[in-house]
Design an enzyme around this catalytic site. Structure first.
Site, PDB file in Angstrom:
ATOM      1  N   GLU A   1       2.490 -11.047  -4.473  1.00 41.42           N
ATOM      2  CA  GLU A   1       2.104 -11.659  -3.186  1.00 41.42           C
ATOM      3  C   GLU A   1       0.961 -12.665  -3.337  1.00 41.42           C
ATOM      4  O   GLU A   1      -0.042 -12.630  -2.617  1.00 41.42           O
ATOM      5  CB  GLU A   1       1.765 -10.580  -2.165  1.00 41.42           C
ATOM      6  CG  GLU A   1       3.011  -9.810  -1.759  1.00 41.42           C
ATOM      7  CD  GLU A   1       2.895  -9.028  -0.465  1.00 41.42           C
ATOM      8  OE1 GLU A   1       1.780  -8.695  -0.049  1.00 41.42           O
ATOM      9  OE2 GLU A   1       3.954  -8.748   0.131  1.00 41.42           O
TER      10      GLU A   1
ATOM     11  N   GLU B   1      10.498  -6.233  -2.444  1.00 38.43           N
ATOM     12  CA  GLU B   1       9.910  -5.300  -1.480  1.00 38.43           C
ATOM     13  C   GLU B   1      10.560  -5.509  -0.128  1.00 38.43           C
ATOM     14  O   GLU B   1      10.679  -6.656   0.338  1.00 38.43           O
ATOM     15  CB  GLU B   1       8.396  -5.512  -1.318  1.00 38.43           C
ATOM     16  CG  GLU B   1       7.561  -4.971  -2.448  1.00 38.43           C
ATOM     17  CD  GLU B   1       6.070  -5.071  -2.173  1.00 38.43           C
ATOM     18  OE1 GLU B   1       5.659  -4.981  -0.994  1.00 38.43           O
ATOM     19  OE2 GLU B   1       5.322  -5.246  -3.148  1.00 38.43           O
TER      20      GLU B   1
HETATM   21  C1  BG6 Z   1       2.965  -5.698   0.212  1.00 41.72           C
HETATM   22  C2  BG6 Z   1       2.348  -5.195  -1.034  1.00 41.72           C
HETATM   23  O1  BG6 Z   1       1.978  -6.421   0.860  1.00 41.72           O
HETATM   24  O2  BG6 Z   1       3.369  -4.854   1.225  1.00 41.72           O
HETATM   25  C3  BG6 Z   1       2.356  -3.704  -1.185  1.00 41.72           C
HETATM   26  O3  BG6 Z   1       2.829  -5.817  -2.192  1.00 41.72           O
HETATM   27  C4  BG6 Z   1       2.183  -3.057   0.178  1.00 41.72           C
HETATM   28  O4  BG6 Z   1       1.341  -3.366  -2.092  1.00 41.72           O
HETATM   29  C5  BG6 Z   1       3.361  -3.444   1.046  1.00 41.72           C
HETATM   30  O5  BG6 Z   1       2.036  -1.684   0.146  1.00 41.72           O
HETATM   31  C6  BG6 Z   1       3.398  -2.801   2.421  1.00 41.72           C
HETATM   32  O6  BG6 Z   1       2.179  -2.979   3.086  1.00 41.72           O
HETATM   33  P1  BG6 Z   1       1.389  -1.752   3.684  1.00 41.72           P
HETATM   34  O7  BG6 Z   1       0.134  -2.308   4.154  1.00 41.72           O
HETATM   35  O8  BG6 Z   1       2.234  -1.196   4.761  1.00 41.72           O
HETATM   36  O9  BG6 Z   1       1.198  -0.775   2.556  1.00 41.72           O
END
Ligand code: BG6
Length: 487
Positions: free
Chosen positions: A201, A382
């Site tokens: 990211e 993700e």
């Molecule tokens: C992304 C990251 O921003 O989103 C992860 O790469 C992160 O590390 C994921 O956990 C989800 O965000 P959050 O804040 O719900 O954990």
């Protein structure tokens, strides 16, 4: 509708949210080790001591970080809970965890290597042998189960010593340290790993925890980003030389973005906001800064510090594939003040319990946009739903909301691939096993197919338990997506 047999189905995690064992086997302190737990109401903080030794804390909202006061140094306090120190103890449970993922039929696992396990201060000339052992074990387990590794080299953190001594990514010295770290990884794991991500990211990170910079102003930030671009490009070039056939990406936080109205000014605002993220992908995927970069930097008052030879470094290290996270879409207008995420409400979309708009079609839209723009294969690394899960009296977890979210997003992904002709290497769901939330530091914001018995303060047995979605996803993978259309 079905995907090809070589489509990669898997899950993604990150070390400071998942692994724990923050002081084992010679690991050095890392910038995320100073982040406390938190919640939406009480944001997590970076704790520090001020120049005159007083306690200080800085709300560490991931997407709107602040500068550390002059002379302040990060500091750990006994009356605070720091989730990364234990996380969910994957360090001591990786065999069980990987067996659970393999049990779903996953054929890829995305995980991050913690830089300070391999080079505790970042400055050493030789790697810490003990730090490799944990990852040796992970690679061995993946091979045992026939799964591909997908390695994130830098997931939003670096050895804190590099931050303190050199101001992290502000310094070109950090580039050399990073390349030495990459070389050590390629030497050790080059024969066992084809897919790499140089940064996580990179378009969303800013500030101390993620970039090791004490200040967050635009001048500091975009110079740090330039150094990260150079570091990524040098890693890609080195990786290609040392590991023929290896494939490199970097990961971008990509919410789809809509103009609030068809007013031309709103639509143009959308273009400009979009370029705030494309600035990163354009430069890294094409190997040169886009034509709008000069205007974007000028509007932010930034004068980039470049050196002769930088252009050639960027050109020699263009990425092989474009990977991204997708959780939501956003809306913008000329009035909107937003960062990479956030924006105006979208009346057409429902929200997750954490207020993130749910927009599967946005994923199909985004995949088409990225494919049209770069003509490089995509990798969704993700996507998932953060929700509160309830353990029923019989011990089961009936997470139908997660199944519904994933079903709609996976269908949209399949339509982008099968109908629109987008090339996509795979999909790693965030996060297959419950772990600590990045933005809020909570445990109760759960993403997993597998429940972990632990609360926001780290209490619990850490026992792993498959949820209803575990068995559902297993069928989806076994049918290569066909099951998504049968229901
Ligand atoms: C992304 C990251 O921003 O989103 C992860 O790469 C992160 O590390 C994921 O956990 C989800 O965000 P959050 O804040 O719900 O954990």
């Amino acid at each position: 509708m079905q995907l090809s047999n070589n489509f990669l189905w898997g899950g993604a995690t990150a070390d400071f949210q998942f692994d724990g064992a923050y002081q084992e086997d010679g690991r050095g302190l890392s910038t995320h080790d100073f982040e406390t737990d938190g919640s939406v109401q009480h944001p997590r903080c970076n704790t520090f001591k001020t120049a005159d030794g007083q306690f200080g804390e800085l709300p560490s909202s991931f997407f709107a970080p602040d500068s550390l006061p002059d002379g302040a140094e990060p500091c750990l306090y006994e009356d605070r809970y720091y989730p990364s120190h234990k996380a969910v103890d994957h360090y001591h449970r990786y065999k069980e965890d990987i067996a659970l993922l393999a049990g779903m039929g996953m054929n890829v696992y995305r995980f991050s290597i913690c830089w300070s396990r391999i080079f505790p201060t970042g400055d050493e000339l030789e790697p810490n042998e003990a730090g490799f052992r944990f990852y040796d074990g992970i690679f061995a387990e993946l091979e045992k189960h026939g799964m591909q590794p997908l390695v994130t080299i830098h997931h939003d953190e670096l050895p804190v010593a590099l931050a303190l001594k050199y101001d992290g990514w502000s310094s070109r010295h950090t580039i050399d340290c990073y390349v030495r770290y990459c070389k050590a990884l390629f030497e050790r794991y080059g024969k066992r790993c084809k897919y790499w991500l140089t940064f996580n990211e990179i378009n969303a990170v800013r500030g101390f925890a993620a970039c090791g910079t004490h200040k967050c102003d635009n001048q500091t930030h975009y110079n740090a980003v330039h150094n990260m671009f150079l570091a990524s490009a040098r890693a890609v070039k080195l990786g290609h030389e040392m590991m023929p056939g290896s494939m490199f990406g970097a990961m971008y936080a990509m919410s789809e973005l809509y103009p609030a109205t068809c007013k031309p000014e709103d639509v143009f605002t959308r273009l400009q906001k979009r370029r705030e993220s494309y600035y990163f992908i354009d430069t890294m995927a094409r190997g040169y800064y886009p034509s709008y970069a000069a205007d974007l930097l000028a509007r932010r008052g930034v004068t980039l510090h470049t050196e002769p030879g930088d252009d050639a470094i960027l050109a020699a290290g263009a990425l092989d594939y474009v990977s991204f996270s997708y959780y939501r879409s956003n809306v913008c207008s000329t009035e909107t003040r937003m960062n990479v995420i956030g924006g105006d409400p979208n009346p057409y979309l429902e929200l997750t319990p954490w207020g993130w708009p749910i927009d599967p079609l946005g994923l199909r839209f985004l995949m088409n946009e990225l494919w049209d723009r770069y003509q490089k294969p995509l990798f969704i690394v993700e996507n998932g739903l953060g929700a509160v899960d309830k353990v029923e009296e019989d011990g089961s977890i009936q997470d139908d909301y997660r199944i519904a979210f994933l079903k709609d997003h996976l269908r949209a992904m399949m339509e982008a691939i099968a109908t629109d002709g987008v090339q996509c290497l795979g999909y790693t769901m965030w996060a297959p096993i419950d772990l600590v939330s990045l933005s809020t530091g909570e445990m109760k914001k759960r993403y997993g197919f597998i429940y972990v018995d632990m609360d926001d303060k780290g209490n619990g047995t850490l026992e792993r338990k498959p949820k209803k979605s575990y068995y559902w996803m297993k069928d989806v993978i076994a049918s290569n997506g066909e099951k998504l259309w049968a229901e």
